[in-house]
Design a protein around this motif. Structure first.
Motif, PDB file in Angstrom:
ATOM      1  N   THR A  56       0.854  -1.187   0.000  1.00 52.48           N
ATOM      2  CA  THR A  56       0.000   0.000   0.000  1.00 52.48           C
ATOM      3  C   THR A  56       0.891   1.239   0.000  1.00 52.48           C
ATOM      4  O   THR A  56       2.042   1.177   0.433  1.00 52.48           O
ATOM      5  CB  THR A  56      -0.900   0.032   1.246  1.00 52.48           C
ATOM      6  OG1 THR A  56      -0.080   0.044   2.409  1.00 52.48           O
ATOM      7  CG2 THR A  56      -1.821  -1.162   1.294  1.00 52.48           C
ATOM      8  N   HIS A  95      -3.829  -0.630  -1.845  1.00 52.72           N
ATOM      9  CA  HIS A  95      -4.595   0.562  -1.494  1.00 52.72           C
ATOM     10  C   HIS A  95      -3.712   1.809  -1.451  1.00 52.72           C
ATOM     11  O   HIS A  95      -2.514   1.734  -1.186  1.00 52.72           O
ATOM     12  CB  HIS A  95      -5.254   0.387  -0.124  1.00 52.72           C
ATOM     13  CG  HIS A  95      -5.981  -0.907   0.039  1.00 52.72           C
ATOM     14  ND1 HIS A  95      -6.947  -1.343  -0.840  1.00 52.72           N
ATOM     15  CD2 HIS A  95      -5.869  -1.877   0.984  1.00 52.72           C
ATOM     16  CE1 HIS A  95      -7.413  -2.518  -0.442  1.00 52.72           C
ATOM     17  NE2 HIS A  95      -6.763  -2.858   0.662  1.00 52.72           N
ATOM     18  N   ASP A 118      -8.254  -0.185  -3.088  1.00 51.74           N
ATOM     19  CA  ASP A 118      -9.199   0.858  -2.706  1.00 51.74           C
ATOM     20  C   ASP A 118      -8.464   2.187  -2.533  1.00 51.74           C
ATOM     21  O   ASP A 118      -7.293   2.211  -2.163  1.00 51.74           O
ATOM     22  CB  ASP A 118      -9.872   0.508  -1.378  1.00 51.74           C
ATOM     23  CG  ASP A 118     -10.609  -0.822  -1.443  1.00 51.74           C
ATOM     24  OD1 ASP A 118     -11.130  -1.170  -2.523  1.00 51.74           O
ATOM     25  OD2 ASP A 118     -10.657  -1.517  -0.413  1.00 51.74           O
ATOM     26  N   TYR A 121      -8.906   2.125   2.607  1.00 52.18           N
ATOM     27  CA  TYR A 121      -9.319   0.838   3.173  1.00 52.18           C
ATOM     28  C   TYR A 121      -9.265   0.948   4.685  1.00 52.18           C
ATOM     29  O   TYR A 121      -8.233   1.341   5.246  1.00 52.18           O
ATOM     30  CB  TYR A 121      -8.390  -0.268   2.691  1.00 52.18           C
ATOM     31  CG  TYR A 121      -8.688  -1.629   3.267  1.00 52.18           C
ATOM     32  CD1 TYR A 121      -9.623  -2.461   2.656  1.00 52.18           C
ATOM     33  CD2 TYR A 121      -8.031  -2.095   4.397  1.00 52.18           C
ATOM     34  CE1 TYR A 121      -9.901  -3.713   3.174  1.00 52.18           C
ATOM     35  CE2 TYR A 121      -8.291  -3.344   4.915  1.00 52.18           C
ATOM     36  CZ  TYR A 121      -9.225  -4.150   4.300  1.00 52.18           C
ATOM     37  OH  TYR A 121      -9.506  -5.401   4.807  1.00 52.18           O
TER      38      TYR A 121
END
Length: 166
Positions: A56, A95, A118, A121
């Motif tokens: 991420t 994410h 996303d 998240y």
């Protein structure tokens, strides 16, 4: 350089607008810090990085009292690369903001685009505790691979004035 600045634990870190984007691998938040991106500042995922399916860009895990503010700033990743099977293993978890078992977190003002998962998240970290008192305000979540926002755990969540679009 950004991670070193975060690790300094300065109470208020200001990320300057530069002529070119700030290019980074994963950034890890620390407790009791506000990070303000100046208007026009861009944080961009390092192209070719984020090979692990669970990578991420900004991880906010098991910390408290954290604010990321970016009115007029952008956080962007490389969805076009992450969805290319010849470049990356399939994943829906890359994410932009990954908030895990954190408390008193505010993310506001950013345009968040092109994540491999996303835009934001909200899930559980290693300690399996819910996120507590999270504010998502004035976010423009654009063209993220899975969803604009996923809420797995939250005890006190305020989302206001956001845009979510593909």
């Amino acid at each position: 350089f950004l991670q070193q600045a975060i690790n300094s634990r300065v109470p208020h870190l200001i990320v300057d607008r530069m002529e070119k984007p700030w290019v980074s691998r994963r950034l890890m938040a620390v407790s009791d810090q506000k990070i303000t991106f100046e208007e026009g500042a861009v944080l961009e995922a390092k192209r070719g990085a984020f090979k692990d399916p669970y990578d991420t860009l900004i991880r906010i895990r098991s910390v408290t009292n954290v604010t990321f503010s970016g009115y007029g700033a952008e956080v962007r990743m490389w969805k076009v690369d992450y969805t290319n099977a010849s470049l990356y293993a399939w994943s829906e978890w890359r994410h932009a903001f990954d908030v895990l078992s954190a408390a008193n977190v505010t993310i506001e003002g950013f345009r968040v685009s092109g994540s491999g998962g996303d835009g934001v998240y909200l899930g559980e970290g290693r300690i399996a505790e819910p996120n507590v008192n999270v504010v998502l305000r004035d976010l423009d979540l654009v063209d993220n691979n899975r969803q604009a926002v996923s809420v797995i755990t939250a005890d006190g969540l305020l989302m206001e004035r956001g845009k979510m679009r593909h």
